[in-house]
Write a protein that holds these residues in place. Structure first.
Motif, short mmCIF file in Angstrom:
data_model
loop_
_atom_site.label_atom_id
_atom_site.label_comp_id
_atom_site.label_asym_id
_atom_site.label_seq_id
_atom_site.Cartn_x
_atom_site.Cartn_y
_atom_site.Cartn_z
N GLY A 337 -52.64 68.65 -53.58
CA GLY A 337 -51.60 68.06 -54.59
C GLY A 337 -50.55 67.39 -54.27
O GLY A 337 -50.20 67.07 -54.87
N ARG A 338 -51.75 66.41 -53.32
CA ARG A 338 -51.18 65.09 -53.50
C ARG A 338 -52.04 64.56 -54.37
O ARG A 338 -52.68 64.01 -54.59
N HIS A 339 -50.76 63.33 -54.54
CA HIS A 339 -51.80 61.65 -55.16
C HIS A 339 -52.76 61.16 -54.76
O HIS A 339 -52.68 60.72 -53.33
N LEU A 340 -54.26 60.18 -55.20
CA LEU A 340 -54.86 59.94 -54.57
C LEU A 340 -54.41 59.02 -54.44
O LEU A 340 -54.32 58.46 -55.96
N GLY A 341 -55.06 58.01 -53.64
CA GLY A 341 -54.52 56.48 -53.62
C GLY A 341 -55.55 56.16 -54.23
O GLY A 341 -56.98 56.09 -53.95
N ALA A 342 -56.12 54.73 -54.86
CA ALA A 342 -57.20 54.22 -55.45
C ALA A 342 -57.43 52.88 -53.97
O ALA A 342 -56.27 52.32 -53.50
N ARG A 343 -58.81 52.97 -53.93
CA ARG A 343 -59.28 51.97 -52.52
C ARG A 343 -60.61 51.19 -53.20
O ARG A 343 -60.80 51.94 -54.05
N TYR A 344 -60.60 50.18 -52.80
CA TYR A 344 -61.47 49.53 -53.22
C TYR A 344 -62.40 48.57 -52.71
O TYR A 344 -62.19 48.05 -51.02
N VAL A 345 -63.55 48.63 -52.31
CA VAL A 345 -64.63 48.31 -51.33
C VAL A 345 -65.83 47.56 -51.85
O VAL A 345 -66.54 47.77 -53.02
N TRP A 354 -62.61 53.79 -55.66
CA TRP A 354 -62.60 55.14 -55.00
C TRP A 354 -61.09 55.90 -55.17
O TRP A 354 -59.85 55.04 -54.85
N TYR A 355 -61.50 57.31 -55.69
CA TYR A 355 -59.62 57.86 -55.21
C TYR A 355 -59.74 58.27 -53.76
O TYR A 355 -60.85 59.03 -53.93
N VAL A 356 -59.00 58.39 -53.35
CA VAL A 356 -58.89 58.81 -51.54
C VAL A 356 -57.64 59.88 -51.08
O VAL A 356 -56.54 58.49 -51.73
N CYS A 357 -57.95 60.13 -50.97
CA CYS A 357 -56.88 61.74 -50.88
C CYS A 357 -56.50 61.29 -49.06
O CYS A 357 -57.24 62.74 -47.67
N GLY A 358 -56.05 60.50 -48.64
CA GLY A 358 -55.90 59.96 -46.87
C GLY A 358 -54.44 60.47 -46.55
O GLY A 358 -54.34 59.34 -45.12
N GLN A 359 -53.65 60.81 -47.41
CA GLN A 359 -52.14 60.50 -47.10
C GLN A 359 -52.02 61.18 -45.34
O GLN A 359 -51.56 61.25 -44.07
#
Length: 705
Positions: A337-345, A354-359
């Motif tokens: 249920g958390r917001h996904l963060g945007a990451r760039y590689v 990439w959409y990462v759920c890393g919280q």
């Protein structure tokens, strides 16, 4: 005890220090009698026996409050000299002149007692070393401190009483002013009003203070700023701190507020500021006077600023940025249920989203929920948006055109106000120059120089306006008009236009989509997408996950099957040529950036070995083909003869690599060439071979073969 009896010769050998202080510069200027009374204590010192050259006056603390000694250099000097034994007596009109703080006062008393220094005020002379005098001085210090608190409480109570009614006059921000009767009104200057109104309208459009500053800089608009303690307003480039300060000021929303900050003094005398929460403000009266925005808009602006400045936290929709991640701030993890963060590689010279759920991993060290490649998701969402928007593209194009033109007109109107202001100032300078006496060259030259400066400023304002107008015209040129027309026919073409900034795509998406929930299904190799639109409508999509690195370098099974088939009749170099002629490329060549890579014999051999394909040698042996030795033995000839037979077509052979062959087994009647001469040569060779074998004994047994 008589004052003169307390003064001993040892006191007269040291200096007499007179401390002069008043709490504010206004008192210094207006309360001159108090100053005269304090300086008159010099006569008391002379009467007690001190010479004039021994009397030291410390008046560097004029205009300083006695609430603390931290910022009073004169008092600190006085304490230092007393402690070093230089002072025989310390003089002050009253205790409150020396200190209104018990800590500072008792510290001075202790040092005076240790240094055997007397204290004099308007009532008499005191010896801090004696109990009665020190008790009296301590009582006076306590009363002086209490008096200060009583005065502050009275003044503070009167202020707070007016604050509760909204009548206490506070400094107003730029754009608001007091009229003749004390009511708060909008600034009479139209340029100031329009600029501030345009500022809040721009922020509501772009949703970011930083982007608002960029818009003002791009359009060449300057923001008004009132010089402190003056009525003059200047126009200067908008800064981020000014923008945030204006957005956080509730006076622009027409609210009367007081006590948003709490001030206190630190131990070193510095003033410390602490912001209060809105519920702790001493006064907050919405709609107390005219404003540029409503109270609801002000609250919404605060929420936007808070969301923009928030990192990993609860659900947030950050302002659109330049990155390619289309769902920035709107992608939600279906698992937690958390917001996904945007990451760039950075891979292969380009950025992959990439959409990462890393919280959970960042805050608690737990494993990340999921990580999803952004390119397939963004493509699917883009197609969905294009499909949804195409029916309404005509109306949207017209609205965009109107908005752009209205924005440019508003910006040009503000620049025109700047030109009018410069024209007024130039005309005013001209009138001043015309009214001066020409013979008074000192004044005339100054006014003439000022007139020239105003004319230069006017010319510069006109040039800036014309330059910005040209930019505005170029902003809606034929190319943009063509794009707007294309938008009415095929919105998908406009959405895929490479020149369209990612920021604009995200901004458009924010008006349509509420959020997008993503869940990765590794077993199926897909990602399920749940789209929730603003009106409540939902849509579910499914996309294929991109291949992993191992899968991207893996050869297509159809190519492996084709190589397996070709191995029946071709060797590795021939198979490589056939694959290249058909346009087939090795697996992973596109991923490694070698789009022009070709098959070679070594690549085909590696492919056959890696996938366990039967070698061509085994295939030929299974078909009954013989090696050179086996074929020569079965024919009863030597190997060189076998090779000549192959060259003349008497025996068939098949290559199993580039330089080795297997030979077809001869039948019961080996085919011979139909030439009679060749038959004779062959018969003669056989006869000679048989004769030589009969004559030669066997090397082991000695018998003839």
């Amino acid at each position: 005890m008589n004052d003169s009896l307390k003064v001993q010769p040892r006191h007269l050998e040291r200096g007499a220090y007179l401390y002069v202080r008043q709490s504010s510069m206004r008192q210094v200027i207006e309360n001159v009698e108090s100053t005269k009374r304090q300086y008159a204590l010099r006569g008391r010192a002379s009467a007690l026996g001190w010479r004039d050259d021994q009397i030291i006056v410390i008046d560097s603390d004029q205009g300083e409050s006695g609430a603390s000694a931290s910022w009073r250099e004169g008092f600190q000097r006085l304490v230092t000299d007393v402690g070093m034994g230089r002072a025989g007596i310390v003089m002050g009109l009253e205790v409150s002149r020396l200190a209104r703080n018990n800590a500072d006062w008792h510290r001075l008393l202790e040092i005076c007692a240790l240094a055997d220094t007397l204290i004099l005020d308007e009532d008499g002379v005191y010896d801090p070393a004696t109990f009665n005098d020190r008790l009296l001085l301590g009582l006076k210090g306590t009363m002086s401190e209490a008096e200060l608190h009583v005065l502050k409480a009275r003044l503070r109570g009167g202020i707070l009483n007016k604050v509760r009614r909204g009548e206490y006059r506070c400094p107003l921000p730029t754009g608001l002013a007091y009229d003749d009767v004390g009511n708060v009104v909008l600034e009479p200057d139209a340029q100031i009003r329009d600029t501030i109104a345009y500022f809040f309208e721009t922020f509501s459009r772009v949703g970011s203070a930083c982007q608002t500053v960029k818009v003002f800089r791009k359009e060449g608009i300057r923001f008004p700023s009132r010089i402190r303690n003056q009525k003059t307003t200047i126009f200067q480039p908008l800064t981020l701190s000014t923008a945030i300060r204006a957005l956080n000021n509730p006076r622009y929303a027409g609210a009367y507020v007081y006590g948003r900050r709490h001030y206190r003094r630190a131990a070193d005398g510095k003033k410390l500021l602490r912001k209060r929460e809105q519920g702790d403000w001493l006064a907050c009266i919405p709609n107390a006077h005219p404003g540029y925005i409503t109270w609801e808009q002000f609250q919404q602006n605060l929420k936007i600023l808070e969301a923009n400045g928030r990192g990993f936290d609860v659900a947030r929709a950050s302002p659109p940025r330049e990155g390619s991640a289309l769902l920035q701030g709107r992608a939600v993890c279906e698992r937690c249920g958390r917001h996904l963060g945007a990451r760039y590689v950075a891979r292969r010279g380009r950025l992959e989203a990439w959409y990462v759920c890393g919280q959970a991993h960042t805050s608690r060290g737990e494993p990340s929920c999921q990580s999803i490649a952004g390119q397939p998701i963004d493509t699917a969402i883009g197609e969905l948006i294009a499909t949804e928007m195409t029916p309404a593209a005509v109306e949207l194009a017209l609205e965009i055109r109107k908005e752009i033109e209205a924005r440019h007109e508003e910006a040009d109107r503000l620049r025109l106000c700047a030109v009018e202001r410069a024209q007024f100032e130039a005309d005013l300078a001209q009138r001043r120059f015309m009214l001066v006496d020409p013979n008074n060259r000192l004044v005339a030259d100054t006014l003439e120089r000022e007139w020239n400066d105003k004319l230069h400023a006017l010319a510069k304002a006109r040039e800036e306006r014309e330059r910005e107008r040209q930019k505005d015209r170029a902003a809606i040129d034929d190319a943009i008009r063509a794009r707007l027309v294309a938008m009415t026919t095929d919105f998908r073409t406009l959405w895929r236009d490479p020149s369209l900034p990612n920021r604009e795509r995200k901004r458009l998406l924010a008006y349509i989509v509420e959020d997008v929930t993503l869940v990765k299904l590794p077993a199926e190799g897909t990602t399920r997408i749940h789209v929730r639109f603003k009106g409540g409508k939902t849509e579910t999509l499914t996309t294929q996950n991109p291949k992993s690195s191992a899968q991207q370098v893996k050869t297509d099974p159809k190519v492996v099957e084709l190589v397996d088939t070709l191995l029946d009749n071709h060797i590795y170099p021939e198979i490589a040529d056939i694959l290249n002629d058909r346009g087939i490329r090795p697996g992973g060549s596109a991923r490694s950036g070698q789009a022009d890579a070709r098959f070679t014999a070594l690549r085909v051999a590696y492919l056959a070995n890696e996938y366990g394909l039967r070698s061509r040698y085994d295939r030929l042996r299974a078909r009954g083909l013989l090696t050179r030795q086996e074929a020569a033995s079965s024919l009863g000839i030597c190997e060189s003869t076998l090779i000549r037979w192959v060259e003349h077509g008497l025996v068939a052979r098949h290559a199993y690599n580039a330089h080795a062959y297997l030979y077809q087994a001869p039948g019961p009647n080996p085919p011979l060439k139909q030439s009679s001469r060749w038959n004779r040569l062959t018969d003669r060779a056989v006869a000679i071979r048989q004769t030589s074998q009969a004559k030669c004994p066997h090397p082991m047994t000695g018998d003839a073969v």
